[in-house]
Design an enzyme around this catalytic site. Structure first.
Site, PDB file in Angstrom:
ATOM      1  N   ASN A  88       0.803  -1.224   0.000  1.00  0.00           N
ATOM      2  CA  ASN A  88       0.000   0.000   0.000  1.00  0.00           C
ATOM      3  C   ASN A  88       0.833   1.269   0.000  1.00  0.00           C
ATOM      4  OD1 ASN A  88      -2.695   1.320   0.400  1.00  0.00           O
ATOM      5  ND2 ASN A  88      -1.649   2.070   2.230  1.00  0.00           N
ATOM      6  N   SER A 140      -4.137   2.319  -9.470  1.00  0.00           N
ATOM      7  CA  SER A 140      -4.903   3.569  -9.470  1.00  0.00           C
ATOM      8  C   SER A 140      -5.582   3.722 -10.816  1.00  0.00           C
ATOM      9  CB  SER A 140      -3.976   4.765  -9.233  1.00  0.00           C
ATOM     10  OG  SER A 140      -4.669   5.978  -9.497  1.00  0.00           O
ATOM     11  N   TYR A 153       3.094   9.673 -11.318  1.00  0.00           N
ATOM     12  CA  TYR A 153       2.181   8.835 -10.538  1.00  0.00           C
ATOM     13  C   TYR A 153       1.470   7.805 -11.425  1.00  0.00           C
ATOM     14  CZ  TYR A 153      -1.422   7.579  -7.137  1.00  0.00           C
ATOM     15  OH  TYR A 153      -2.245   6.892  -6.295  1.00  0.00           O
ATOM     16  N   SER A 156       3.817   5.131 -12.732  1.00  0.00           N
ATOM     17  CA  SER A 156       4.239   4.198 -11.672  1.00  0.00           C
ATOM     18  C   SER A 156       3.115   3.218 -11.336  1.00  0.00           C
ATOM     19  CB  SER A 156       4.683   4.955 -10.415  1.00  0.00           C
ATOM     20  OG  SER A 156       3.586   5.511  -9.728  1.00  0.00           O
ATOM     21  N   LYS A 157       1.898   3.713 -11.326  1.00  0.00           N
ATOM     22  CA  LYS A 157       0.771   2.826 -11.010  1.00  0.00           C
ATOM     23  C   LYS A 157       0.474   1.868 -12.168  1.00  0.00           C
ATOM     24  CE  LYS A 157      -0.148   4.097  -6.815  1.00  0.00           C
ATOM     25  NZ  LYS A 157       0.031   3.138  -5.701  1.00  0.00           N
TER      26      LYS A 157
END
Lengths: 243, 79
Positions: A88, A140, A153, A156-157
């Site tokens: 997480n 995400s 972001y 990376s997700k």
């Protein structure tokens, strides 16, 4: 014996709520957080008392590969039984490509992706020996829907979710399921960091016209962790209020 | 069973080779010692010697001889 959860990045936001929810379900929990946090320790103590479970802490900075190795090595040496791993830990960053420094990109990938890979490498060894386990990664919608301004972001997700599908295939023969949750914008400090315009756009994109609640994401974690999801692996579960 | 016998047996069982073929045996040098077979071998050795190998050591384990070296120097297995 109670089921054992290991969760990273859980002293606030979705992770913190997940710790509470899994404790209520009777899980013993290993919380991996960056450093000692008296307030979180107090929260954990209350959960232990209220739910008669064990909660222990591992401290390491997800930016530091050696620190992760050192923190997790005892788990291997002690051959700990771990039923569920939730990767997480994550950080957010939003910027247009031309305004994204490489340092930011590397930092986001280190915490969101590389640390999750390393932790999974270690914990999956234990699960392979057990021939069972459930790994849940935090993806995400930003890694699926490719919004402008999410070079760091979102990329990376996307990597996390691709990794999820790949290792689901590798680990299935060992009885290990691997899935990812792709939350929409959720009511955490991470959401509060967004620019107002981007925030409004994100909310307006959802059919339900609201942010997700951390517990709504944690409920999906609980489902994927459980035997109720025993035939689900290699999937990305969107929990996004409809997008 | 000596440690050497246990070590050899893991190769013999997993890769279906005879003892006289172990010396010089290398990763991917026989059909069954592929990446999946490698992880099966590692699991067998971990069980045999009650150890847990680190990822770097699993990667470095490139031959029959190299495996002995890793087990003896890093996991205190005496041959």
């Amino acid at each position: 014996m109670a089921r054992q959860l290991l969760i990273t990045g859980c002293n606030r936001g979705i992770g913190r709520v997940a710790v509470g929810l899994f404790a209520e379900e009777g899980y013993d929990i290993i919380c991996c957080i960056r450093g000692e946090n008296p307030e979180f320790s107090k929260y954990a103590a209350e959960l232990m008392r209220a739910n008669h479970v064990k909660i222990e802490m591992i401290y390491c900075d997800m930016m530091d590969e050696n620190a992760i190795m050192s923190a997790f090595k005892p788990l291997l040496e002690e051959r700990r039984h771990i039923d569920v791993l939730i990767n997480n830990a994550g950080i957010a960053a939003g910027s247009l490509l031309q305004m994204t420094p490489m340092s930011q990109l590397k930092e986001v990938f280190q915490v969101n992706f590389f640390s999750a890979v390393l932790v999974t490498q270690i914990v999956s060894r234990l699960m392979m020996r057990q021939r069972s386990g459930s790994i849940i990664n935090m993806g995400s919608v930003a890694g699926l829907d490719n919004f402008s301004g999410y070079t760091s972001y979102g990329s990376s997700k996307a990597a996390v979710m691709s990794f999820t599908k790949i290792i689901a295939r590798e680990l299935a023969p060992y009885g290990i399921r691997v899935n990812a949750i792709a939350p929409g914008l959720t009511d955490t400090n991470m959401a509060k960091q967004m620019e107002a315009k981007a925030y409004d756009e994100m909310v307006s994109r959802t059919d339900m016209k609201r942010l997700g609640k951390p517990e709504e994401i944690a409920n999906a974690m609980l489902f994927l962790a459980s035997d109720r999801a025993s035939f689900i692996t290699g999937r990305i579960i969107r929990v996004d209020g409809g997008m | 069973m000596t440690n050497l016998e246990k070590y050899n047996q893991a190769f013999i069982d997993n890769f279906n080779v005879s003892a006289d073929k172990l010396s010089g045996l290398q990763y991917q040098g026989t059909e069954l010692w592929d990446s999946v077979g490698h992880m099966t071998l590692v699991a067998a050795l971990e069980d045999a010697f009650n150890i847990m190998m680190e990822t770097d050591d699993i990667i470095d384990f490139s031959s029959y001889e190299k495996g002995k070296e890793i087990l003896s120097t890093k996991y205190n297995v005496k041959f």
